[in-house]
Motif scaffolding. Structure first.
Motif: not given
Length: 315
Positions: A201-218
């Motif tokens: 969760d890079k933007n600190g909103d307490g959720f994982i959005d699509l870009e954060e999800y993809i950005g973590d693995m790729y």
């Protein structure tokens, strides 16, 4: 002294960040298979031996006589019978199998134990762990190595408190194992999810959005075209991860992702062993019933498999 576990986790994050862009990071925790062998009792009982004892321990029975195997198995049965009522239930067998399969984890904890139990009292306090792991940082709160030790220490303390079930700020062997390997314990799942979300969760909103999800693995830097698996993961997120279709994953959705409810191999094997050994069909096993089918549970040097099949048919 071994690399300290939580610092090692941090180092792994660095490795992930610098890995090849096309490599996929997998955060999903799956239970390992009970054995690498095929489960076919018409051929042999090797799978059952590995499942019941763990592969390494199962091999130690291969050079024993049937009498020696039965003797060792009898002692194991006494340990499995947790409530000492003279019977082994499916639940007790399942718990034993899970413990046998996690022996490598307990061995890892044993190797690290002496490094942290500074006063040799058989327990590890938070103060002991903190001083051993972060002693240098405590002496120099602003080290010039780029690591945020204050944040890492706070995260460790939170996990330690979660593992410390009785709240005395001291961990026994089981609590320390839960601290080092939280993914193996049901009461630690919440902390596994929380730490994962904090990582992604890079933007600190307490959720994982699509870009954060993809950005973590790729890591897409310097890549003109995404690998095919990235497109597949985008679909996975939209179709399966984001269950309520709000464009992000909350704690429950993240738990379903990283800690899926896998097929319970240990439970299936426990049911199988009871079914095959329960001669009076009362749903539980006596030591005699287990020893009568000892070759289903453990191996030996002199037991010919053909003879074993005959004995099973007789019983």
């Amino acid at each position: 002294m071994e690399v300290r576990p939580l610092l090692m986790c941090f180092a792994l994050c660095v490795v992930y960040a610098t890995s090849k862009p096309t490599e996929k990071k997998d955060r999903v925790h799956h239970d390992a298979l009970l054995s690498s062998k095929e489960h076919d009792d018409s051929d042999n009982f090797d799978y059952d031996h590995d499942a019941f004892l763990g592969e390494a321990e199962a091999k130690t029975f291969d050079d024993l006589t049937p009498e020696e195997s039965k003797d060792r198995l009898g002692k194991i049965v006494d340990k499995i019978d947790a409530d000492q009522d003279g019977f082994v239930t499916e639940a007790e067998l399942k718990a034993w199998i899970k413990k046998a399969q996690k022996k490598y984890i307990y061995d890892n904890v044993d190797r690290q134990w002496k490094d942290f139990d500074m006063n040799n009292d058989g327990m590890i306090s938070w103060e002991e762990y903190k001083n051993v792991t972060y002693g240098t940082f405590l002496e120099d709160p602003e080290p010039d190595d780029g690591y945020n030790y204050k944040q890492m220490m706070a995260r460790d303390e939170r996990r330690f408190k979660m593992a410390d079930k009785n709240g005395d700020h001291i961990a026994d062997k089981e609590e320390f194992t839960a601290f080092l390997h939280p993914e193996e314990y049901d009461h630690m799942k919440e902390i596994v999810v929380l730490e994962t979300m904090e990582d992604i969760d890079k933007n600190g909103d307490g959720f994982i959005d699509l870009e954060e999800y993809i950005g973590d693995m790729y890591n897409h830097e310097d890549e003109k075209n995404e690998p095919e698996w990235v497109a597949t993961e985008r679909e996975q997120f939209s179709e399966f991860r984001d269950k309520n279709k709000d464009g992000k994953m909350d704690k429950e959705e993240t738990m379903d992702w990283i800690l899926p409810a896998d097929y319970d191999h240990a439970e299936a094997e426990a049911k199988h062993l009871v079914y095959e050994s329960d001669s009076n069909k009362d749903g539980k096993l006596t030591k005699e019933e287990i020893l009568n089918k000892y070759d289903l549970f453990v191996g030996s040097q002199a037991t010919d498999f053909g003879e074993a099949l005959v004995r099973h048919d007789e019983f």
